[in-house]
Design an enzyme around this catalytic site. Sequence first.
Site, PDB file in Angstrom:
ATOM      1  N   PHE A  27      35.400  47.179 -10.201  1.00 46.94           N
ATOM      2  CA  PHE A  27      34.196  46.798  -9.456  1.00 46.94           C
ATOM      3  C   PHE A  27      32.969  47.132 -10.287  1.00 46.94           C
ATOM      4  O   PHE A  27      32.816  48.266 -10.737  1.00 46.94           O
ATOM      5  CB  PHE A  27      34.119  47.510  -8.093  1.00 46.94           C
ATOM      6  CG  PHE A  27      32.934  47.047  -7.289  1.00 46.94           C
ATOM      7  CD1 PHE A  27      32.980  45.852  -6.574  1.00 46.94           C
ATOM      8  CD2 PHE A  27      31.747  47.769  -7.279  1.00 46.94           C
ATOM      9  CE1 PHE A  27      31.872  45.393  -5.855  1.00 46.94           C
ATOM     10  CE2 PHE A  27      30.635  47.319  -6.563  1.00 46.94           C
ATOM     11  CZ  PHE A  27      30.700  46.135  -5.847  1.00 46.94           C
TER      12      PHE A  27
ATOM     13  N   ASP B 184      31.676  52.090 -17.063  1.00 47.72           N
ATOM     14  CA  ASP B 184      30.916  52.030 -15.818  1.00 47.72           C
ATOM     15  C   ASP B 184      31.152  53.353 -15.094  1.00 47.72           C
ATOM     16  O   ASP B 184      32.196  53.580 -14.501  1.00 47.72           O
ATOM     17  CB  ASP B 184      31.394  50.829 -14.991  1.00 47.72           C
ATOM     18  CG  ASP B 184      30.655  50.702 -13.660  1.00 47.72           C
ATOM     19  OD1 ASP B 184      30.050  51.701 -13.221  1.00 47.72           O
ATOM     20  OD2 ASP B 184      30.711  49.616 -13.063  1.00 47.72           O
TER      21      ASP B 184
ATOM     22  N   LYS C 161      24.730  55.407  -8.552  1.00 47.78           N
ATOM     23  CA  LYS C 161      24.950  56.030  -7.241  1.00 47.78           C
ATOM     24  C   LYS C 161      24.451  57.480  -7.105  1.00 47.78           C
ATOM     25  O   LYS C 161      23.477  57.731  -6.431  1.00 47.78           O
ATOM     26  CB  LYS C 161      26.433  55.954  -6.873  1.00 47.78           C
ATOM     27  CG  LYS C 161      26.869  54.531  -6.506  1.00 47.78           C
ATOM     28  CD  LYS C 161      28.234  54.503  -5.869  1.00 47.78           C
ATOM     29  CE  LYS C 161      28.553  53.164  -5.234  1.00 47.78           C
ATOM     30  NZ  LYS C 161      29.041  52.142  -6.141  1.00 47.78           N
TER      31      LYS C 161
HETATM   32  C1  LIG Z   1      28.806  50.810  -6.534  1.00 48.29           C
HETATM   33  C2  LIG Z   1      29.232  50.416  -7.880  1.00 48.29           C
HETATM   34  C3  LIG Z   1      28.521  49.468  -8.633  1.00 48.29           C
HETATM   35  C4  LIG Z   1      27.349  48.704  -8.063  1.00 48.29           C
HETATM   36  O1  LIG Z   1      26.270  49.537  -7.808  1.00 48.29           O
HETATM   37  P1  LIG Z   1      25.036  48.984  -6.931  1.00 48.29           P
HETATM   38  O2  LIG Z   1      24.055  50.118  -6.979  1.00 48.29           O
HETATM   39  O3  LIG Z   1      25.582  48.703  -5.564  1.00 48.29           O
HETATM   40  O4  LIG Z   1      24.550  47.759  -7.587  1.00 48.29           O
HETATM   41  C5  LIG Z   1      28.931  49.204  -9.923  1.00 48.29           C
HETATM   42  N1  LIG Z   1      29.991  49.830 -10.455  1.00 48.29           N
HETATM   43  C6  LIG Z   1      30.702  50.747  -9.767  1.00 48.29           C
HETATM   44  C7  LIG Z   1      31.856  51.429 -10.423  1.00 48.29           C
HETATM   45  C8  LIG Z   1      30.360  51.063  -8.451  1.00 48.29           C
HETATM   46  O5  LIG Z   1      31.086  51.943  -7.766  1.00 48.29           O
END
Ligand SMILES: *Cc1c(COP(=O)(O)O)cnc(C)c1O
Length: 422
Positions: free
Chosen positions: A152, A243, A272
């Site tokens: 994700f 990420d 986050k």
């Molecule tokens: C939540 C998340 C995102 C997206 O972050 P947003 O602030 O909602 O755009 C991207 N990568 C990972 C691994 C996430 O958990």
Amino acid sequence: MSSETLVQQATTNPESNPFDANSFDAAVMSTYGRFPLALERGAGCQVWDTEGREYLDFVAGIATCTLGHAHPAMVEMVTRQIQKLHHVSNLYYIPEQGELAKWLVAHSCADRVFFCNSGAEANEGAIKLARKYAHTVLDIDNPIILTAQSSFHGRTLATITATGQPKYQKNFDPLVPGFYYVPYNDIAAVEAAISELDEGNYRVAAILVEPLQGEGGVRPGDVEYFQKLRQICDDTGILLIFDEVQVGMGRSGKLWGYEHLGVEPDVFTSAKGLGGGIPIGALMSKKFCDVFQPGEHASTFGGNPFACAVALTVCQTLEREGILANVVERGAQLRTGLQAIAAKYPDYIAEVRGWGLINGMELQADIQLTALDVVKAAMDEGLLLVPAGPKVVRFVPPLIVSEKDVENALQMVNKAMAAVTN
Ligand SMILES: *Cc1c(COP(=O)(O)O)cnc(C)c1O
């Protein structure tokens, strides 16, 4: 006004307006499947709904409220900075941005930082950086970014394309070209993809991967897989991008997820937990910091004084209060407790896994019971949880969670399991 007084105000003044879900739904786009619950105030790991009912918050805004709710240090800095200067353009030097960048550089493998507002935006920046690097340094005409299945990376067009889950892409085509998916933790698949693409008119420019897959079901990366990825990237010049949006900023018990894997990325992203709930994202790089030239990438709100001052307070509080040690201890306590529950319900629970305070309880595949069923039953007991996919219940409390909070949460999970298996 003292910060204690402010916290007091934030946590003891219930609004008198009763909440009306119908008028809410009439005015707000229905992009979310919402629980019938409206939260109004919070303190530490507790939140209260508009009827005054208390919940133990093991969602934390989805792995975001690092210091919980109404933390005195955050309340004080939010108040102080809004009175001083909250937003100016990046046309000018922003001292708070520099201080936050210095903290991140001192506490990671990064040499430099670019600030934005969210995880998706940080990943967009990483994708742009990788493409420009491919065109200008690697001399690749058709650069491909490899990503993992069940990953994700966000909800913008490029990041839903990067996300290796068709459910996030459906009906949003045409998607962004230049991505290719491989199974997670499978090095042979990466090697095969690189040579296969090479035989066509393409070349792999970057590999974008989560050190632990969050939304995809709380799946930790394999040490051996990540070390081989690093080796491949070192040998070929392919950029290794992590990420760290969900797993980074201390959630795993180490500041960065990559510290569990014995490798460092070339580029990585955070969001986050970084602002403790104030919107901020960061794109960081080791070595590849000069790919963007002035004017090539930007963000109006990115790195403003308000977000940076608050994020720096979150970072300094993590460090000063030794919160990572708490993450390690509370995480072990939580996993031990969940494993005991799993042992009680072997026909329902397949596995408990995670790092620090990002943990998943996976349900058996061949039964009706879903993660959502367990989340709803836990909510009835007064515990907020969130699914990570259809079969995994996710536990991502604030990093300041206490031993007693974890004990209480485990009791409520026990009761929820009794209710859903009855
Ligand atoms: C939540 C998340 C995102 C997206 O972050 P947003 O602030 O909602 O755009 C991207 N990568 C990972 C691994 C996430 O958990």
